[in-house]
Motif scaffolding. Structure first.
Motif, PDB file in Angstrom:
ATOM      1  N   ARG A  87       0.852  -1.153  -0.094  1.00 52.98           N
ATOM      2  CA  ARG A  87       0.122   0.007  -0.150  1.00 52.98           C
ATOM      3  C   ARG A  87       0.940   1.394   0.157  1.00 52.98           C
ATOM      4  NH1 ARG A  87      -4.844  -0.639   4.209  1.00 52.98           N
ATOM      5  NH2 ARG A  87      -4.930   1.466   3.684  1.00 52.98           N
ATOM      6  N   ILE A  88       1.936   1.074   0.670  1.00 48.04           N
ATOM      7  CA  ILE A  88       2.797   2.520   0.682  1.00 48.04           C
ATOM      8  C   ILE A  88       3.556   2.732  -0.789  1.00 48.04           C
ATOM      9  CG2 ILE A  88       5.084   3.142   1.553  1.00 48.04           C
ATOM     10  CD1 ILE A  88       4.400   2.042   4.173  1.00 48.04           C
ATOM     11  N   GLN A  89       4.052   1.315  -1.286  1.00 47.04           N
ATOM     12  CA  GLN A  89       4.440   1.609  -2.759  1.00 47.04           C
ATOM     13  C   GLN A  89       3.456   2.045  -3.637  1.00 47.04           C
ATOM     14  OE1 GLN A  89       5.688  -2.782  -3.277  1.00 47.04           O
ATOM     15  NE2 GLN A  89       7.688  -2.031  -2.552  1.00 47.04           N
TER      16      GLN A  89
ATOM     17  N   GLY B 169       1.477   4.378  -2.857  1.00 49.27           N
ATOM     18  CA  GLY B 169       1.258   5.634  -2.460  1.00 49.27           C
ATOM     19  C   GLY B 169       0.011   6.078  -1.335  1.00 49.27           C
ATOM     20  N   ASP B 170      -0.327   4.747  -0.795  1.00 52.74           N
ATOM     21  CA  ASP B 170      -1.267   5.085   0.236  1.00 52.74           C
ATOM     22  C   ASP B 170      -0.744   5.091   1.480  1.00 52.74           C
ATOM     23  OD1 ASP B 170      -3.390   4.814   2.085  1.00 52.74           O
ATOM     24  OD2 ASP B 170      -4.189   2.815   1.112  1.00 52.74           O
ATOM     25  N   HIS B 171      -0.499   6.249   2.010  1.00 51.33           N
ATOM     26  CA  HIS B 171       0.189   6.509   3.227  1.00 51.33           C
ATOM     27  C   HIS B 171      -0.712   6.347   4.402  1.00 51.33           C
ATOM     28  CE1 HIS B 171       4.178   6.996   1.151  1.00 51.33           C
ATOM     29  NE2 HIS B 171       3.360   7.830   0.305  1.00 51.33           N
ATOM     30  N   GLU B 172      -1.872   6.471   4.354  1.00 50.89           N
ATOM     31  CA  GLU B 172      -2.961   6.256   5.353  1.00 50.89           C
ATOM     32  C   GLU B 172      -2.686   5.032   6.045  1.00 50.89           C
ATOM     33  OE1 GLU B 172      -6.912   6.941   4.291  1.00 50.89           O
ATOM     34  OE2 GLU B 172      -6.562   8.669   3.212  1.00 50.89           O
TER      35      GLU B 172
ATOM     36  N   VAL C 106      -0.173   3.636   7.218  1.00 51.84           N
ATOM     37  CA  VAL C 106       0.866   3.915   8.401  1.00 51.84           C
ATOM     38  C   VAL C 106      -0.106   4.481   9.662  1.00 51.84           C
ATOM     39  CG1 VAL C 106       2.732   5.266   9.374  1.00 51.84           C
ATOM     40  CG2 VAL C 106       2.730   4.438   6.896  1.00 51.84           C
TER      41      VAL C 106
END
Length: 112
Positions: A90-92, A94-97, A99
């Motif tokens: 998800r971070i890859q 672009g979904d930083h939520e 975290v």
């Protein structure tokens, strides 16, 4: 619970199907988790039996502690697999939520 096995992770990522998110663990991982949970279920029944037989409180507490440790072990395995697969993906993407979601999950686990 002293077995050491491969870290469970998702075969694929933890995907959304409609509004329901699902993880896609391998059959080996699922079987490992289910086996552990079945053992914990047996421990719970054993604790109930100890209470019904008026077993000495300290002995019951010891069994409760062992059961809590076993549940914590399952949670750690799930968290590790989640972090190494779902969270990273998800971070890859672009979904930083994710975290913030992970921090809430860790806080929940640490309350125990």
């Amino acid at each position: 619970m002293g077995t050491t096995e491969a870290v469970p992770g998702c075969d694929e990522h933890c995907a959304s199907e409609g509004s329901v998110r699902k993880s896609h663990h391998s059959e080996k991982t699922k079987n490992n988790l289910v086996t552990r949970l079945n053992r914990i279920e047996g421990q719970i029944r054993g604790i109930k039996g100890l209470i019904e037989k008026d077993t000495y409180c300290d002995d019951v507490i010891t069994q409760i502690s062992a059961t809590q440790a076993a549940l914590n072990s399952v949670a750690k395995l799930l968290l590790e697999g989640h972090m190494k697969s779902c969270v990273v993906e998800r971070i890859q993407e672009g979904d930083h939520e994710v975290v913030d979601e992970l921090l809430v999950t860790i806080q929940r686990l640490m309350k125990k």
